[in-house]
Design a protein around this motif. Structure first.
Motif, PDB file in Angstrom:
ATOM      1  N   GLN A 348       0.818  -1.205   0.000  1.00  0.00           N
ATOM      2  CA  GLN A 348       0.000   0.000   0.000  1.00  0.00           C
ATOM      3  C   GLN A 348       0.858   1.265   0.000  1.00  0.00           C
ATOM      4  N   ALA A 349       0.335   2.284  -0.659  1.00  0.00           N
ATOM      5  CA  ALA A 349       0.868   3.633  -0.497  1.00  0.00           C
ATOM      6  C   ALA A 349       0.168   4.226   0.726  1.00  0.00           C
ATOM      7  N   MET A 350       0.603   3.768   1.869  1.00  0.00           N
ATOM      8  CA  MET A 350      -0.060   4.096   3.134  1.00  0.00           C
ATOM      9  C   MET A 350       0.086   5.583   3.456  1.00  0.00           C
ATOM     10  N   ASN A 351      -0.952   6.153   4.046  1.00  0.00           N
ATOM     11  CA  ASN A 351      -0.876   7.543   4.470  1.00  0.00           C
ATOM     12  C   ASN A 351       0.300   7.773   5.407  1.00  0.00           C
ATOM     13  N   ILE A 352       0.970   8.912   5.251  1.00  0.00           N
ATOM     14  CA  ILE A 352       1.840   9.373   6.322  1.00  0.00           C
ATOM     15  C   ILE A 352       0.980   9.519   7.569  1.00  0.00           C
ATOM     16  N   GLY A 353       1.473   9.012   8.681  1.00  0.00           N
ATOM     17  CA  GLY A 353       0.730   9.062   9.930  1.00  0.00           C
ATOM     18  C   GLY A 353      -0.020   7.785  10.247  1.00  0.00           C
ATOM     19  N   ALA A 354      -0.230   6.938   9.246  1.00  0.00           N
ATOM     20  CA  ALA A 354      -0.939   5.678   9.479  1.00  0.00           C
ATOM     21  C   ALA A 354      -0.005   4.657  10.119  1.00  0.00           C
ATOM     22  N   THR A 355      -0.607   3.669  10.769  1.00  0.00           N
ATOM     23  CA  THR A 355       0.142   2.613  11.431  1.00  0.00           C
ATOM     24  C   THR A 355      -0.240   1.265  10.836  1.00  0.00           C
ATOM     25  N   TRP A 356       0.768   0.559  10.328  1.00  0.00           N
ATOM     26  CA  TRP A 356       0.584  -0.821   9.875  1.00  0.00           C
ATOM     27  C   TRP A 356       0.686  -1.733  11.076  1.00  0.00           C
ATOM     28  N   ARG A 357      -0.231  -2.701  11.166  1.00  0.00           N
ATOM     29  CA  ARG A 357      -0.168  -3.689  12.239  1.00  0.00           C
ATOM     30  C   ARG A 357      -0.243  -5.083  11.650  1.00  0.00           C
ATOM     31  N   ALA A 358       0.576  -5.983  12.179  1.00  0.00           N
ATOM     32  CA  ALA A 358       0.537  -7.370  11.742  1.00  0.00           C
ATOM     33  C   ALA A 358      -0.756  -8.013  12.219  1.00  0.00           C
ATOM     34  N   ASN A 359      -1.342  -8.834  11.374  1.00  0.00           N
ATOM     35  CA  ASN A 359      -2.490  -9.609  11.820  1.00  0.00           C
ATOM     36  C   ASN A 359      -2.032 -10.996  12.239  1.00  0.00           C
ATOM     37  N   ASP A 360      -2.937 -11.747  12.807  1.00  0.00           N
ATOM     38  CA  ASP A 360      -2.557 -13.022  13.414  1.00  0.00           C
ATOM     39  C   ASP A 360      -1.933 -13.986  12.417  1.00  0.00           C
ATOM     40  N   SER A 361      -2.309 -13.862  11.145  1.00  0.00           N
ATOM     41  CA  SER A 361      -1.793 -14.802  10.150  1.00  0.00           C
ATOM     42  C   SER A 361      -0.294 -14.657   9.926  1.00  0.00           C
ATOM     43  N   LEU A 362       0.273 -13.531  10.351  1.00  0.00           N
ATOM     44  CA  LEU A 362       1.704 -13.316  10.153  1.00  0.00           C
ATOM     45  C   LEU A 362       2.543 -13.881  11.285  1.00  0.00           C
ATOM     46  N   GLN A 363       1.910 -14.296  12.369  1.00  0.00           N
ATOM     47  CA  GLN A 363       2.671 -14.717  13.527  1.00  0.00           C
ATOM     48  C   GLN A 363       3.126 -16.164  13.374  1.00  0.00           C
ATOM     49  N   LEU A 364       4.205 -16.366  12.647  1.00  0.00           N
ATOM     50  CA  LEU A 364       4.780 -17.685  12.424  1.00  0.00           C
ATOM     51  C   LEU A 364       6.002 -17.868  13.310  1.00  0.00           C
ATOM     52  N   THR A 365       6.260 -19.078  13.682  1.00  0.00           N
ATOM     53  CA  THR A 365       7.474 -19.329  14.455  1.00  0.00           C
ATOM     54  C   THR A 365       8.672 -19.342  13.534  1.00  0.00           C
ATOM     55  N   ARG A 366       9.832 -19.026  14.069  1.00  0.00           N
ATOM     56  CA  ARG A 366      11.051 -18.996  13.272  1.00  0.00           C
ATOM     57  C   ARG A 366      11.332 -20.359  12.630  1.00  0.00           C
ATOM     58  N   ALA A 367      10.936 -21.432  13.303  1.00  0.00           N
ATOM     59  CA  ALA A 367      11.192 -22.760  12.765  1.00  0.00           C
ATOM     60  C   ALA A 367      10.409 -23.032  11.488  1.00  0.00           C
ATOM     61  N   GLN A 368       9.330 -22.266  11.261  1.00  0.00           N
ATOM     62  CA  GLN A 368       8.512 -22.468  10.072  1.00  0.00           C
ATOM     63  C   GLN A 368       9.064 -21.754   8.858  1.00  0.00           C
ATOM     64  N   ARG A 369      10.124 -20.951   9.036  1.00  0.00           N
ATOM     65  CA  ARG A 369      10.618 -20.111   7.963  1.00  0.00           C
ATOM     66  C   ARG A 369      11.775 -20.763   7.225  1.00  0.00           C
ATOM     67  N   PRO A 370      11.712 -20.874   5.909  1.00  0.00           N
ATOM     68  CA  PRO A 370      12.898 -21.323   5.180  1.00  0.00           C
ATOM     69  C   PRO A 370      13.981 -20.260   5.232  1.00  0.00           C
ATOM     70  N   GLY A 371      15.219 -20.692   5.363  1.00  0.00           N
ATOM     71  CA  GLY A 371      16.346 -19.754   5.310  1.00  0.00           C
ATOM     72  C   GLY A 371      16.366 -18.768   6.444  1.00  0.00           C
ATOM     73  N   SER A 372      15.812 -19.146   7.619  1.00  0.00           N
ATOM     74  CA  SER A 372      15.657 -18.163   8.679  1.00  0.00           C
ATOM     75  C   SER A 372      16.542 -18.443   9.886  1.00  0.00           C
ATOM     76  N   ALA A 373      17.603 -19.180   9.693  1.00  0.00           N
ATOM     77  CA  ALA A 373      18.503 -19.448  10.810  1.00  0.00           C
ATOM     78  C   ALA A 373      19.138 -18.163  11.301  1.00  0.00           C
ATOM     79  N   THR A 374      19.356 -18.064  12.608  1.00  0.00           N
ATOM     80  CA  THR A 374      19.963 -16.876  13.187  1.00  0.00           C
ATOM     81  C   THR A 374      21.397 -16.739  12.682  1.00  0.00           C
ATOM     82  N   LEU A 375      21.767 -15.534  12.296  1.00  0.00           N
ATOM     83  CA  LEU A 375      23.110 -15.277  11.810  1.00  0.00           C
ATOM     84  C   LEU A 375      23.988 -14.786  12.951  1.00  0.00           C
ATOM     85  N   PRO A 376      25.260 -15.085  12.926  1.00  0.00           N
ATOM     86  CA  PRO A 376      26.141 -14.611  14.005  1.00  0.00           C
ATOM     87  C   PRO A 376      26.360 -13.108  13.905  1.00  0.00           C
ATOM     88  N   ASP A 377      26.610 -12.476  15.052  1.00  0.00           N
ATOM     89  CA  ASP A 377      26.933 -11.047  15.055  1.00  0.00           C
ATOM     90  C   ASP A 377      28.311 -10.832  14.465  1.00  0.00           C
TER      91      ASP A 377
END
Length: 377
Positions: A348-377
């Motif tokens: 979206q070309a969201m309005n300046i001032g608007a707030t995007w919020r994640a919905n429940d469907s986005l709340q995935l565990t890290r284990a469910q993500r391909p290529g999502s291993a933690t990288l070293p500092d």
């Protein structure tokens, strides 16, 4: 004449206009930024500075030709509107002082975003000043105000900077935020911040990361350039940024041109991006801007390359920096999404001032993500 001279200087120093520089020797889309073997410096490190790797061989935009077209030719340049309220709304300070449990991101203006999750308040490219300029009396003037004042912000934990152009690194905003936040910056900017009295700062090269408050923040490639004076072209690095919590990943594009390599690499490394903040403005004329500023069609390609689930546009509707009309970016974005058969609600070309919020469907565990291993500092 003096006004034109000042404006010409500003166009070469400020607001992200491209510089006239030759393509790096021997570079035409070959190689990778990630490889540094045998102690050799990474490929994006040049002699005494930094360079882009994926610019085409015809990369020779002429700053002189641009200035001639801008000031003495027939290039149409929009005037800064007065009190422009379309695509703008005030942010309720309570919304950011007491954020929701799910991830949220508020577009304050231009590329300034407040990203909040799990008690962390992260600010990107803060600019609250009235001009994107080294001068207080000249240069691109703000026509939409920040949706939040500095004193309405929650306590900021981390500030990330994408590069040193005046519309992304603003000295007054730096001074106002001070040493309380941790400043994460690309290579070459620590000294500048220290000269402003900022000591709580860490420099990162592309692909390096730093973990603070449960979020891993990683500097990633982009295709841009740096310049703050007449004598420091590409002496500091430019970067995009990833923010990785368990179960949620955001990406901030800063300011960038498009190439078909780096963003696919980012997508492969991150696995999936839940929220992307992608520039959609400051892109005309294309013959001059395309190497360093994406247009909405390019922004959609980035959206696809990084495997973004949702996105909103940044880097528009604040300053007159380039030749497209004020209301063109959202129209061009809608057309590009339709052409690619992507649901317009996802980007979206969201309005300046608007707030995007994640919905429940986005709340995935890290284990469910391909290529999502933690990288070293």
């Amino acid at each position: 004449m003096l006004k034109r001279l000042v404006a010409m200087i500003l166009l070469t120093l400020a607001a992200g206009c491209s510089a006239n520089q030759a393509a790096p020797d021997g570079v035409s889309g070959q190689g990778t930024e990630q490889v540094s073997e045998g102690g050799e410096k990474p490929a994006h490190h040049g002699d005494g500075g930094f360079r882009n790797l994926y610019l085409s061989e015809d990369y020779e935009p002429s700053t002189l030709a641009f200035l001639q077209a801008r000031f003495f030719g027939d290039m149409n340049w929009p005037d800064a509107p007065q009190d422009y309220q379309v695509f703008w709304q005030a942010t309720d300070p309570a919304l950011v002082q007491q954020p929701a449990p799910q991830p949220q991101a508020t577009l304050i203006g231009h590329s300034t975003v407040l990203l909040q999750y799990q008690g962390m308040n992260i600010l990107t490219d803060p600019i609250f000043s009235q001009r994107a300029s080294p001068f207080s009396f000249a240069g691109p003037q703000r026509y939409t105000q920040p949706s939040l004042a500095l004193n309405e912000l929650p306590e900021i934990d981390v500030v990330v900077i994408s590069h040193n152009h005046y519309d992304h690194l603003d000295v007054e905003s730096v001074a106002a935020l001070g040493n309380n936040p941790l400043w994460l910056v690309p290579l070459g900017l620590k000294d500048w911040l220290q000269r402003q009295g900022i000591e709580h700062v860490r420099e990162l090269d592309w692909w390096q990361s730093h973990t603070v408050g449960g979020v891993q923040i990683q500097a990633l490639p982009s295709q841009h350039w740096s310049k703050r004076t007449l004598f420091d072209t590409n002496k500091s690095l430019w970067a995009s940024w990833a923010f990785r919590w368990p179960g949620f990943t955001a990406w901030f594009g800063g300011d960038t041109g498009y190439n078909p390599v780096q963003f696919k690499e980012i997508g492969e490394a991150l696995g999936q991006v839940d929220l992307a903040m992608i520039p959609i403005g400051a892109y005309e004329p294309r013959w001059f801007m395309k190497y360093h500023h994406v247009n909405p069609a390019d922004a959609v390609e980035i959206f696809k390359d990084i495997n973004a689930r949702e996105a909103f546009g940044i880097h528009w509707n604040t300053f007159v920096l380039t030749a497209e009309t004020i209301d063109e970016p959202p129209q061009a974005l809608a057309a590009a999404l339709q052409l690619q058969q992507i649901d317009a609600q996802r980007f979206q070309a969201m309005n300046i001032g608007a707030t995007w919020r994640a919905n429940d469907s986005l709340q995935l565990t890290r284990a469910q993500r391909p290529g999502s291993a933690t990288l070293p500092d």
